[in-house]
Structure formats: structure tokens, C-alpha cells
Design a protein around this motif. Sequence first.
Motif, PDB file in Angstrom:
ATOM      1  N   GLU A 280      -5.980   1.783  -4.869  1.00  0.00           N
ATOM      2  CA  GLU A 280      -6.216   1.359  -3.496  1.00  0.00           C
ATOM      3  C   GLU A 280      -7.650   1.718  -3.134  1.00  0.00           C
ATOM      4  O   GLU A 280      -8.170   2.744  -3.588  1.00  0.00           O
ATOM      5  CB  GLU A 280      -5.226   2.017  -2.535  1.00  0.00           C
ATOM      6  CG  GLU A 280      -3.785   1.613  -2.811  1.00  0.00           C
ATOM      7  CD  GLU A 280      -2.766   2.279  -1.874  1.00  0.00           C
ATOM      8  OE1 GLU A 280      -3.161   2.644  -0.741  1.00  0.00           O
ATOM      9  OE2 GLU A 280      -1.602   2.432  -2.290  1.00  0.00           O
TER      10      GLU A 280
ATOM     11  N   PHE B  77       0.853  -1.184   0.000  1.00  0.00           N
ATOM     12  CA  PHE B  77       0.000   0.000   0.000  1.00  0.00           C
ATOM     13  C   PHE B  77       0.893   1.239   0.000  1.00  0.00           C
ATOM     14  O   PHE B  77       1.865   1.318   0.753  1.00  0.00           O
ATOM     15  CB  PHE B  77      -0.905   0.009   1.230  1.00  0.00           C
ATOM     16  CG  PHE B  77      -1.996  -1.026   1.191  1.00  0.00           C
ATOM     17  CD1 PHE B  77      -3.263  -0.716   0.716  1.00  0.00           C
ATOM     18  CD2 PHE B  77      -1.744  -2.323   1.624  1.00  0.00           C
ATOM     19  CE1 PHE B  77      -4.264  -1.668   0.676  1.00  0.00           C
ATOM     20  CE2 PHE B  77      -2.739  -3.289   1.596  1.00  0.00           C
ATOM     21  CZ  PHE B  77      -4.003  -2.968   1.120  1.00  0.00           C
TER      22      PHE B  77
ATOM     23  N   VAL C 134      -5.692  -3.367  -2.320  1.00  0.00           N
ATOM     24  CA  VAL C 134      -4.831  -2.785  -3.351  1.00  0.00           C
ATOM     25  C   VAL C 134      -4.848  -3.726  -4.540  1.00  0.00           C
ATOM     26  O   VAL C 134      -4.840  -4.946  -4.385  1.00  0.00           O
ATOM     27  CB  VAL C 134      -3.388  -2.549  -2.834  1.00  0.00           C
ATOM     28  CG1 VAL C 134      -2.761  -3.833  -2.298  1.00  0.00           C
ATOM     29  CG2 VAL C 134      -2.512  -1.930  -3.925  1.00  0.00           C
TER      30      VAL C 134
END
Length: 241
Positions: free
Chosen positions: A185, A115, A200
Motif C-alpha cells: 500500500e 486496503f 494498493v
Amino acid sequence: MKHSGKVALVLALLGAIVVALMLFGARLGLWEPLTGFGLYRSCLNPLGLVILVAGLVALISSLIRREKGEILAAAVAALVGLACLTPLMMTTINPQPRAAPIHDITTDMVNPLSFEVLDDSRAGARNSLAYGGPEVAAVQAEAYPDIAPITTALTADDAYQRALTIAQDLGWDIVASDAERRRFEATARTSVFYFADDVVLAVTPLENGSRIDLRSVSRVGKSDQGVNAARIRAFQQQFRQ
């Protein structure tokens, strides 16, 4: 007791409202998802038992008195109590296998997606977004051996646009998207209790198409009860349609 059926019915209706708040209170902004889940686990069965007993007592009393209106009200109250106890009865009759003790599911356990926008400061998060490594991968491989990347004949750009559309159709909140890098995301929430999981997704070009990888991580809880794997499966099924 006079009007015992109606009293039991009022109790049942109030109980039904309480149960609805347990399930959807977080969605209404009343509390955090864990609060509603905790109330559900600790209060649902006692509440259901109280309603069921009140309904049965009122039903017997109304039958003795031959009060038709009270009989119906008491019967409805008893059914509400029985409905509250149904999850307990179902798990007693047909116990479900314990879910894997992980909350981070990825289609690529060797190089899991990271992320870049969402981080450990996200609201209500108790779990880190850092991947747990080989131990988590081993548990996932045993519990969810079907979780794997999607390969498609679509170009990487087309696959990314399709993935983004499906995510939005599934109700995911897109937090950040990068069409140039073909990744986004998002935050997905469960319909009941409103738990937040972070996702994600990235698309990689291949010689004859592209590959789609996903990773879904719960914000709270050691085990996700299989929710993240189910989310990835649902996405993959819709993508392949």
C-alpha cells in the motif's frame, strides 16, 4: 505616473509569488491541498486581470513618456498577467470534456483490492476506502475502458519486486509492504496542489507468469479529474518497458 512600469512589475512579482503559493503551499505545509486549490479557482483569474491591466496602463504611460526602462518593466508585468489568465483562455478556446464523477479506479472491478493498513482515518481524507460497487464500476468501464490488469511472463516474486521498484521511482510513499503476500500500500501525491491518493497493489501467480492489479483512490473530491486512471496508466507503461 513616474515609475509606473516598476510599480507594475513589483505587483506582478508579488502576484507570481501568490500563484506559486496557491500551487505549492500544501507541499510547504502551509495548508491542506483543498485550500490551495480553492484559492487557485477563486483568485487566479481576478489576480491575473489586475496584473494585466496594471501592466498595460503602465506600458501606455511609459510609451507616452518614452521611458525605455519603464516600458520593459511594464511589458514584463503585462506578460505575467497574461500568463495567469492563460488557463482561462485555454479552457475557453478548447473546453475539456468533464471528467467522470468518480475518484476510485481499479484494474479489477469485480473483486477490487481492499486496503488493509490505510483506512478512513488517514490525514485529510473525506472519501472512504470502501469500494462504491457496481455503480462506480459502470462509470469507470465507460470512462476508462483501457484500465485492466497487467499480465506478464515474470514470476510473481520478480513482478512484485519490479512493481515495488517502479512505485518508488514514481515517488510513491510506500506505507506497508508484504513480500510474502506480494502486495503493498502506498500514498501518491500530485505535483501541483499536493493532493494525496492512496494506492494498493497485489501480484497474483499465474500458470505462465503473473498478474498485477492496482487500485488508486483520492482522499478528497467527488471527481479525481482523471488523475487516478492516469497514475495507473503511467505505472503500467513503465512496467511494460
